[in-house]
Design an enzyme around this catalytic site. Structure first.
Site, PDB file in Angstrom:
ATOM      1  CG  HIS A  97     -30.228  42.076  86.459  1.00  0.00           C
ATOM      2  ND1 HIS A  97     -30.157  41.715  85.128  1.00  0.00           N
ATOM      3  CD2 HIS A  97     -29.014  42.611  86.766  1.00  0.00           C
ATOM      4  CE1 HIS A  97     -28.969  42.021  84.644  1.00  0.00           C
ATOM      5  NE2 HIS A  97     -28.258  42.560  85.619  1.00  0.00           N
ATOM      6  CD  GLU A 119     -33.644  41.256  84.532  1.00  0.00           C
ATOM      7  OE1 GLU A 119     -33.130  40.133  84.370  1.00  0.00           O
ATOM      8  OE2 GLU A 119     -33.191  42.298  84.018  1.00  0.00           O
ATOM      9  CG  HIS A 165     -31.074  37.441  83.090  1.00  0.00           C
ATOM     10  ND1 HIS A 165     -30.366  38.556  83.492  1.00  0.00           N
ATOM     11  CD2 HIS A 165     -30.232  36.390  83.261  1.00  0.00           C
ATOM     12  CE1 HIS A 165     -29.152  38.204  83.874  1.00  0.00           C
ATOM     13  NE2 HIS A 165     -29.041  36.896  83.736  1.00  0.00           N
ATOM     14  CD  GLU A 203     -33.027  38.474  79.081  1.00  0.00           C
ATOM     15  OE1 GLU A 203     -34.012  38.897  79.730  1.00  0.00           O
ATOM     16  OE2 GLU A 203     -31.858  38.864  79.287  1.00  0.00           O
TER      17      GLU A 203
END
Length: 652
Positions: free
Chosen positions: A246, A249, A378, A470
């Site tokens: 992404h 990110e 991410h 994450e």
């Protein structure tokens, strides 16, 4: 006048028409030769060529267009404007810029400069397969000998701006050691320079390579670390780390850029842990899978906390929703006895939708290299998630949906989370506090369910186990936070990569010592098999405990072994198999998933590992002309945009 003399006169008159010459390859159309080098320069005003490496052109053009209106109405210009769609992003924007160099030639100081022939020839070699795939002839105006010049004739590189100074290096501030890491955000050009400079410093253990291009033409640049860069070594496991899927990110992108420099420096300094890791593991780092989306996010600036700007690629596709949905198919197969539910082929209908070039590049990469372990980095929370990401009941948003390798995925996730100081922080105010009771790891579908994810695809299409990390709640952290984020993640990244050496590894051969590729390695109680690489080697990630392991291949008797993996064992146990041929046929072999359609649209060996022949791209069925001499599928689309009928694009 006798007929022969009449014909001769007609030919003389035709030849006398200013600039008109006949070329049989152009279906009888009249095209004039290139204009002379002297010219009157005018401003370049073509939107499709606005990013060319020059600002002035001239009329008439080599194709004898005498105005902007004539250029924009031409079938050649229309082709350039839609070529990226026809070729699904391949060779974009290289071909467009090459075409612009002919349609709007470079003009400097009252003279025309021609593009270089070697650039054209290199691009034609690289891009011809893309034209063949859609059954389109190579455009006549990209004839490398007719419209291009040699270097000794004063040509220029029409792709020089595209490269954006990537070959130039940035000198480090004076007085700083070569081990210095600049903890800042990196533009695409800066990232490329860091990767290439690092590979040069550690040339004996590192190299860079591209797995393809983004939709806007940026290389998806990978740096590899290995004792033999560029080669798969027998029983050396392959690991990949991917950042920036992404575009907004960005912490993962920077962590991998820093990790690149850290691995090189520590290896040169003699760090025994890093030397052992690089000498026993082949590590591939792709800092940015979505460089186009990053450019959009970077324009907003660091500290931007939005959830949409720059997330998608240049086609407005979410790359982590763009992979084939094999999880739905897995759930259908899981309850069927005697049918495999691993190495599931890509459904033919997938290719009828929009497949991003970035997605396709990753899938081809996964077919080329026998990856064992992977992580996708991410941002937006602080947790490690693992497959499945799609719920076994689609209507349930938060439903625990484990893979057959649930225990191993938990072990892999904890390898990252348990050495991350912030993931283990018990503070109620910390980012991602709702995952504390779970140890900062979670099954993806139990968190939230989605289809088309990269991690599920890794597991169900290949031998590779991938987790999603994450890295924090701020998607685009300010520059001053990057050093702290690196300190929090450095040990986790290393610890995770080292877990690739958990479980067992070995070689499967026949009784003559010949490697058996695509042999299956089964573990009793875990309905998920892995297959051997072309050299017959395999790696099977397994948690501690006692396992019954079976090796089998068509035409051979299966071999069964009992394996005990101690709790603290951190080096893969060596378990080899020698298969004996069967007298008649491949008995005792669990049948794979049987299909009537193509199994391998990406080309190469079948993911099923059952000795199938390579299969063509399913789109070729609609791309090829149908019986009776009808035009290719793109003909009606192209001609609907213009009254022109560019027969020079037809191969038949």
């Amino acid at each position: 006048m006798p007929p022969p003399l009449l014909l001769l006169a007609v030919l003389v008159v035709a030849a006398a028409r200013p600039g008109c010459e006949f070329d049989g390859s152009l279906a009888g159309e009249c095209h004039r030769p290139p204009a002379a080098d002297s010219a009157t320069c005018v401003d370049l005003q073509l939107r499709t060529c606005s990013d060319a490496a020059y600002n002035h052109t001239t009329f008439p053009t080599p194709l004898q267009h005498r105005s902007w209106e004539a250029v924009e109405a031409s079938s050649e210009y229309i082709l350039l404007s839609i070529l990226h769609q026809l070729l699904e992003g391949q060779c974009n924007p290289d071909l467009r810029l090459l075409g612009c160099a002919v349609l709007a030639p470079r003009c400097e100081g009252g003279r025309v400069r021609r593009p270089c022939r070697h650039v054209c020839e290199g691009l034609r070699e690289a891009c011809q397969p893309a034209f063949d795939a859609i059954d389109m002839a190579w455009p006549y105006f990209l004839d490398c000998h007719r419209y291009f010049k040699r270097e000794d004739e004063g040509c220029y590189d029409p792709l020089e701006k595209l490269r954006g100074g990537l070959e130039a290096d940035e000198a480090l501030p004076s007085g700083l050691p070569p081990t210095f890491i600049r903890f800042s955000h990196h533009s695409y050009a800066q990232m490329a320079r860091v990767l290439r400079r690092t590979a040069t410093r550690c040339a004996h253990v590192a190299r860079t390579y591209s797995i393809g291009r983004s939709f806007d033409g940026r290389d998806l640049l990978v740096i590899e670390f290995s004792s033999r860069p560029g080669q798969h070594e027998l029983m050396e496991p392959e690991v990949k780390l991917i950042g920036n899927i992404h575009g907004n990110e960005v912490a993962g992108r920077e962590m991998l850029i820093y990790l690149t420099q850290y691995l090189c420096s520590e290896y040169l300094l003699g760090n025994p842990r890093i030397q052992r890791l690089l000498n026993t593991t082949r590590i591939h780092l792709l800092p940015s899978m979505n460089p186009d989306g990053y450019e959009v996010a970077a324009a907003e600036g660091a500290g931007y906390n939005g959830w949409t700007s720059g997330r998608q690629n240049a086609q407005n596709l979410d790359l982590n929703r763009n992979f084939p949905d094999l999880t739905s198919e897995y759930y259908q197969l899981a309850g069927t006895r005697g049918v495999r539910s691993d190495h599931i082929p890509i459904p033919e209908h997938y290719w009828w939708g929009k497949v991003a070039p970035e997605t396709k590049a990753i899938m081809k990469w996964m077919q080329t290299i026998p990856f064992v372990l992977s992580a996708s980095l991410h941002g937006g929370d602080l947790v490690v998630s693992y497959p499945f990401d799609f719920s076994k009941h689609p209507q349930e948003e938060n439903m625990f949906s484990p893979t057959p390798d649930e225990k191993m995925f938990k072990l892999l996730s904890r390898a990252y989370a348990e050495v991350h100081p912030m993931m283990m922080d018990r503070s109620e105010n910390r980012c991602g506090g709702n995952f504390l009771k779970r140890g900062s790891i979670i099954n993806g579908a139990d968190w939230y369910s989605f289809t088309g994810g990269m991690s599920d695809f890794n597991y169900l299409y290949t031998n590779c186990f991938e987790i999603t990390v994450e890295l924090g709640c701020v998607k685009f952290p300010p520059e001053e936070a990057l050093y702290t984020i690196w300190q929090h993640n450095k040990e986790s990244l290393l610890n995770f990569v080292e877990t690739v050496h958990r479980g067992i590894k070995g070689v499967v051969t026949d009784k003559y010592g010949k490697p058996v590729k695509n042999a299956r390695i089964l573990v009793k109680g875990i309905r998920h098999d892995i297959t051997t690489a072309p050299d017959g080697d395999y790696w099977r990630l397994l948690p501690p405990g006692t396992h019954i392991v079976i090796a089998q291949a068509p035409g051979y008797a299966r071999v069964i072994k009992k394996v005990i993996i101690p709790a603290r064992m951190k080096r893969a146990g060596r378990v080899d198999f020698i298969l004996q041929p069967l007298g008649v046929g491949p008995k005792n072999f669990l049948p794979g998933l049987r299909r009537t359609g193509p199994h391998d649209p990406l080309g190469g060996a079948s993911p099923l590992g059952e000795g199938m022949e390579p299969n063509p791209d399913p789109l070729r069925a609609r791309r090829q002309p149908s019986a009776g001499g009808s035009k290719p599928w793109w003909w009606s689309y192209f001609t609907s945009l213009s009254s022109h009928r560019p027969r020079w694009l037809l191969k038949y």
